[in-house]
Write a protein that holds these residues in place. Structure first.
Motif, short mmCIF file in Angstrom:
data_model
loop_
_atom_site.label_atom_id
_atom_site.label_comp_id
_atom_site.label_asym_id
_atom_site.label_seq_id
_atom_site.Cartn_x
_atom_site.Cartn_y
_atom_site.Cartn_z
N ASP A 156 41.96 46.28 34.67
CA ASP A 156 43.13 46.13 35.53
C ASP A 156 43.01 44.88 36.39
N GLU A 158 45.41 42.10 39.07
CA GLU A 158 46.47 42.25 40.06
C GLU A 158 47.86 42.10 39.45
N ASP A 159 47.95 41.41 38.29
CA ASP A 159 49.25 41.26 37.63
C ASP A 159 49.36 42.12 36.38
N GLY A 160 48.57 43.18 36.31
CA GLY A 160 48.68 44.12 35.21
C GLY A 160 47.42 44.16 34.36
N PRO A 161 47.32 45.13 33.46
CA PRO A 161 46.13 45.26 32.62
C PRO A 161 45.99 44.10 31.64
N GLU A 180 46.85 36.47 25.20
CA GLU A 180 47.74 36.13 26.31
C GLU A 180 47.32 34.79 26.88
N ARG A 182 47.76 34.20 30.59
CA ARG A 182 48.00 34.28 32.03
C ARG A 182 47.04 33.38 32.81
N GLU A 185 43.10 33.94 33.33
CA GLU A 185 42.94 35.32 32.87
C GLU A 185 41.50 35.63 32.48
#
Length: 236
Positions: A156, A158-161, A180, A182, A185
């Motif tokens: 987990d 802060e911006d999702g799993p 992904e 992000r 990340e």
């Protein structure tokens, strides 16, 4: 433009939106080729005049895709008043050239750049999940298999799993594969499992590998490599 293109591809590569958007414009009768209302699927030849809502559309530029071995300490933005060095200091002056995705200032490795915004949208869209492989070195050394398993199951943030698609321990850290892109990340995932990153190198984006390209150097992808990238993101 050196060869005929399907009209929807012409419009997409000229910056008129996705191919689906271009197809909708054609269906609505808003596109003309050489003064005639266009039909879906027709070809555009060099020299043809294409208009949308009565306004000429500039032909798409030749698609260029570069692979750069980004060194640590370089940002990927063209204009950053706080950056001492950007990757564009290492690259030729190509109009419209921009990075495909992110690679933060402290990270190294493969960075793809292009002048084709449509290609960038395809390669960064979450729907396609283009895989990226990273070599990670951590402050605590080699990742145990148990930590790899946690990354595969997901952590987990802060911006999702977020989860890795593949993880294998390697001397001093691990090899990680993610789909992904992000912001930071990989670093945040490793910090979440108690193994802060000391060094991060991106080795691969889709089918394109960093290989033996030296730090700070770049090369242009071959047409075959560009086609391989496009196959990663098939257009319906």
């Amino acid at each position: 433009m050196e060869k005929p293109l399907r009209l929807q591809a012409f419009l997409a590569r000229a910056g008129m939106g996705s191919r689906r958007k271009a197809e909708e414009l054609i269906r609505q009768g808003r596109v003309r080729v050489n003064g005639r209302v266009a039909v879906l699927g027709q070809k555009v030849n060099p020299g043809d005049v294409v208009e949308v809502d009565g306004k000429p559309v500039e032909p798409p530029r030749e698609r260029i895709v570069l692979a750069l071995h980004k060194p640590k300490g370089y940002t990927t933005t063209r204009h950053d008043p706080y950056a001492q060095k950007t990757v564009f200091d290492l690259l030729p002056n190509i109009p419209g050239l921009h990075p495909i995705g992110r690679l933060d200032r402290d990270s190294e490795g493969l960075l793809l750049l292009t002048n084709d915004g449509h290609l960038t949208l395809r390669l960064t869209h979450p729907r396609y999940g283009v895989r990226k492989v990273y070599r990670v070195y951590t402050e605590r050394g080699t990742l145990p298999w148990a930590i790899c398993q946690r990354l595969l199951e997901g952590v987990d943030l802060e911006d999702g799993p977020a989860r890795a698609l593949a993880c294998r321990p390697a001397p001093g850290g691990a090899l990680l594969t993610l789909a992904e892109g992000r912001k930071r990340e990989v670093r945040r995932m490793l910090k979440a499992v108690g193994y802060p990153v000391k060094r991060l190198i991106r080795l691969q984006v889709g089918p394109i590998r960093l290989g033996n390209l030296p730090p700070g150097k770049w090369r242009q992808l071959s047409p075959r490599e560009v086609e391989a990238l496009l196959r990663e993101t098939p257009v319906e």
